[in-house]
Motif scaffolding. Structure first.
Motif, short mmCIF file in Angstrom:
data_model
loop_
_atom_site.label_atom_id
_atom_site.label_comp_id
_atom_site.label_asym_id
_atom_site.label_seq_id
_atom_site.Cartn_x
_atom_site.Cartn_y
_atom_site.Cartn_z
N LYS A 170 -61.07 -71.61 18.12
CA LYS A 170 -60.44 -72.44 19.16
C LYS A 170 -59.66 -71.57 20.14
O LYS A 170 -59.66 -71.83 21.35
N GLU A 173 -62.05 -70.01 22.53
CA GLU A 173 -62.53 -71.00 23.49
C GLU A 173 -61.47 -71.30 24.55
O GLU A 173 -61.79 -71.40 25.74
N LYS A 174 -60.23 -71.46 24.11
CA LYS A 174 -59.15 -71.76 25.05
C LYS A 174 -58.92 -70.60 26.02
O LYS A 174 -58.68 -70.82 27.22
N ASN A 176 -61.15 -68.39 26.99
CA ASN A 176 -62.27 -68.41 27.94
C ASN A 176 -62.07 -69.48 28.99
O ASN A 176 -62.38 -69.28 30.17
N ARG A 177 -61.55 -70.62 28.56
CA ARG A 177 -61.30 -71.71 29.50
C ARG A 177 -60.20 -71.33 30.48
O ARG A 177 -60.30 -71.64 31.68
N LYS A 180 -61.66 -69.18 33.09
CA LYS A 180 -62.49 -69.98 33.98
C LYS A 180 -61.63 -70.78 34.94
O LYS A 180 -61.96 -70.88 36.14
N ILE A 181 -60.52 -71.32 34.45
CA ILE A 181 -59.59 -72.05 35.32
C ILE A 181 -59.04 -71.13 36.39
O ILE A 181 -58.92 -71.51 37.56
N GLU A 184 -61.57 -70.69 39.06
CA GLU A 184 -61.74 -71.90 39.87
C GLU A 184 -60.57 -72.10 40.81
O GLU A 184 -60.76 -72.50 41.97
N LEU A 213 -56.44 -78.89 37.46
CA LEU A 213 -56.58 -77.65 36.69
C LEU A 213 -55.22 -77.13 36.23
O LEU A 213 -55.08 -76.63 35.12
N GLU A 216 -54.18 -79.09 33.23
CA GLU A 216 -54.89 -78.64 32.03
C GLU A 216 -54.33 -77.30 31.54
O GLU A 216 -54.12 -77.11 30.34
#
Length: 607
Positions: A170, A173-174, A176-177, A180-181, A184, A213, A216
């Motif tokens: 997890k 994954e976080k 990587n997110r 990505k944010i 963006e 974003l 998040e």
């Protein structure tokens, strides 16, 4: 006539303004269910005035109607900041509460199959053994319950480690997110800057997506941000710049070769010298997990909570000791392993196992010291063969007085009568004893030679020599032949059934000399340990859960206030649409009246 034609401009402005209002309201209604959309509102202003004459005390002006001054992007920056702060704190305690619940789930407290049953069954087996130690049925019962207890303990431990692996996944994954944010948001910054550079348009849809974003991102990490005069948002994570004018700085991870656990760090602030030798590198870590407290405003972000819960690796009872083998102080414990619910639970479980196993083994195969066993001996020396096959002799002062050996006078043996007596639990890395040949001069000044069994201490540098869940198994020799379990006296009354050993094994369960962890000041027995252990976990979980629920209420309250500003109400927008439609119709009728008046004037003048 001039004034009449000028009136047409007034009517036309009304039509245009009402039309803009209708378009804006229609856009709001279209996006009523669009996540992150912020309600837009038209603000009107006067058009240019023109001079039409001079009165006695003032100049006379006539207006040309109204026009759209701006379209307001309804957003409260203070509510946004408050929401993101509470969202981050809520996410921290939510993730922490989830980890505690996972520990309780693995102990199967909620299913009525608690881990304590394995302890109770093991205790019951020894109570039966104490009644008749020579009964093979009761001996076999001890071995069965020992195997079940070990299997149950290892299953719980494996469950803890599996969940640590899940947390680690997890975290990756976080992270990587987050990267990505960042990418963006930089893209939105550039597009917003390009659209708004002329000062004519507002990139409202792009701003909405960018703010979504940020919402998040606030749940995952502690952020601070500000928007400059060009519309670019700058973001910091844990006080370090993450997004500047045109770039974002991705978070990278170090991966432990043994556990595969990742640790986030900032590559732009780190000094990477060698990819092969990590010791030469200096990494700037993203999160400080050693200083987390509500009063310091550091209990923010889901990832930090997951890093704390997961810990740095798999733990054993040795994690309650420092590098010198001394028990941790309460202060050091609270600053370290106590902060990780998973590592702390693993260490407490392994502590229970270690204390129980060593206590049982020490009864089946008791220990004493050289000083106690050979108090009157002189000229002592012993010889053994080391792991390289070389003969080694230790003599005189080189023999430690506190060297632990088998206590032959107090030990019992199995049905085969062999020494050393077999221990119930064995270590994968070594035998219980090392057999050596001892020579000495006794109290009668007579030379003596005998076999001595030197206890192999738990080597701090070799986990295979620890009595831990990972390196301990039930003795296979006893499984093959249960009567080898020590139950017969060896010294005085050799061969008689040793009922004392059964009584000793049965009594250890209620001895009040066991501590849960370094900060535990009240000793307990093995059964008391479980009650205290589950109580500690439940209390920790209750604190996290109550804090989570409190913060969830605060977050929802702020979000309710925020939605009152940015949210779209279909009923309200329909009411506004009717208002603009009526204004449009009124402006249309106004133009018709002016048109009829001008037509009447032209017709009259034509005659």
């Amino acid at each position: 006539m001039a004034n009449s034609f000028g009136s047409l401009y007034v009517g036309a402005s009304g039509l245009q303004s009402a039309s803009h209002g209708l378009n804006t309201t229609s856009n709001n209604l279209t996006n009523v269910n669009t996540e992150g959309y912020v309600r837009e509102q038209v603000v009107y202003e006067d058009r240019t005035y023109r001079k039409i004459g001079n009165a006695a005390i003032s100049t006379q002006y006539a207006g040309l109607g109204v026009q759209v001054g701006t379209i307001v992007h309804n957003r409260d920056i203070f509510l946004d900041k408050a929401y993101r702060q509470e969202n981050g704190r809520y996410s921290f305690y939510s993730a922490s509460s989830e980890a505690v619940q996972e520990v309780i789930t693995h102990l199967q407290e909620t299913e009525g199959k608690a881990f304590k049953e394995a302890i109770a069954d093991f205790e019951e087996a020894f109570e039966e053994f104490a009644k008749e130690p020579s009964d093979t049925v009761k001996q076999n019962l001890v071995l069965q319950k020992a195997s079940l207890f070990l299997a149950r303990s290892k299953a719980v431990q494996q469950g803890f480690e599996d969940y640590q692996t899940i947390i680690n996944s997890k975290i990756k994954e976080k992270l990587n997110r987050i990267n990505k944010i960042g990418k963006e948001i930089v893209d939105y910054n550039k597009r917003i800057q390009a659209i708004e550079a002329a000062g004519v348009e507002k990139a409202m849809d792009l701003r909405d997506k960018r703010d979504l974003l940020l919402d998040e991102l606030s749940g995952m990490v502690k952020i601070s941000y500000n928007e400059d005069h060009t519309g670019v948002v700058h973001v910091e994570i844990e006080g370090v710049e993450f997004i500047d004018d045109i770039n974002y700085y991705p978070i990278e991870t170090l991966e432990d070769k043994r556990t595969k656990y990742v640790t986030p760090y900032w590559p732009q602030l780190s000094e990477i010298v060698s990819e092969d030798d990590e010791s030469l590198n200096k990494y700037y870590m993203v999160f400080d997990t050693t200083n987390v407290a509500a009063d310091k405003n550091t209990d923010i972000g889901e990832i930090k909570a997951m890093l704390l819960a997961r810990g740095e690796g798999w733990s054993t009872y040795r994690d309650f000791y420092d590098e010198e083998g001394n028990g941790l102080t309460s202060e050091d414990y609270k600053k370290g392993i106590a902060n990780s619910i998973m590592m702390n639970s693993e260490a407490e479980l392994d502590t229970l196992f270690h204390e129980m196993v060593t206590a049982i083994n020490d009864i089946y195969s008791p220990l004493t010291t050289v000083e106690n066993a050979y108090a009157s001996a002189t000229n002592m020396s012993y010889t053994y063969t080391d792991k390289n096959g070389d003969l080694v002799t230790v003599s005189g002062d080189d023999i430690p007085k506190n060297l632990r050996i088998l206590d032959k006078e107090k030990c019992s043996v199995g049905s085969d009568g062999e020494l050393p007596p077999r221990e119930l639990f064995v270590r994968v890395g070594c035998d219980r004893y090392q057999e050596v040949t001892l020579t000495y001069t006794d109290e009668n000044n007579q030379p003596q030679t005998e076999t001595m069994y030197v206890y192999n201490e738990e080597n701090p540098d070799d986990p295979g020599q620890w009595y831990t869940l990972k390196s301990t198994f039930v003795n296979e020799e006893l499984i093959k032949q249960e009567s080898y379990l020590p139950h017969l006296k060896y010294g005085v009354n050799k061969g008689a059934v040793d009922y004392d050993i059964g009584i000793s094994l049965s009594s250890i369960w209620n001895k009040q000399d066991f501590h849960l962890n370094p900060s535990d000041t009240t000793p307990c027995g093995y059964n008391g340990f479980y009650v205290k252990w589950i109580g500690e976990i439940a209390n920790t979980g209750n604190v996290y859960k109550s804090t989570e629920q409190s913060l969830e209420g605060t977050r929802e309250e702020i979000e309710f206030s925020r939605q009152g500003v940015i949210g779209v109400s279909s009923d309200e927008e329909l009411t506004t649409m009717i208002k603009y439609q009526s204004a449009y119709n009124a402006a249309s009728r106004y133009i018709n009246v002016v048109n009829e008046m001008i037509e009447h004037l032209l017709t009259s003048l034509g005659h």
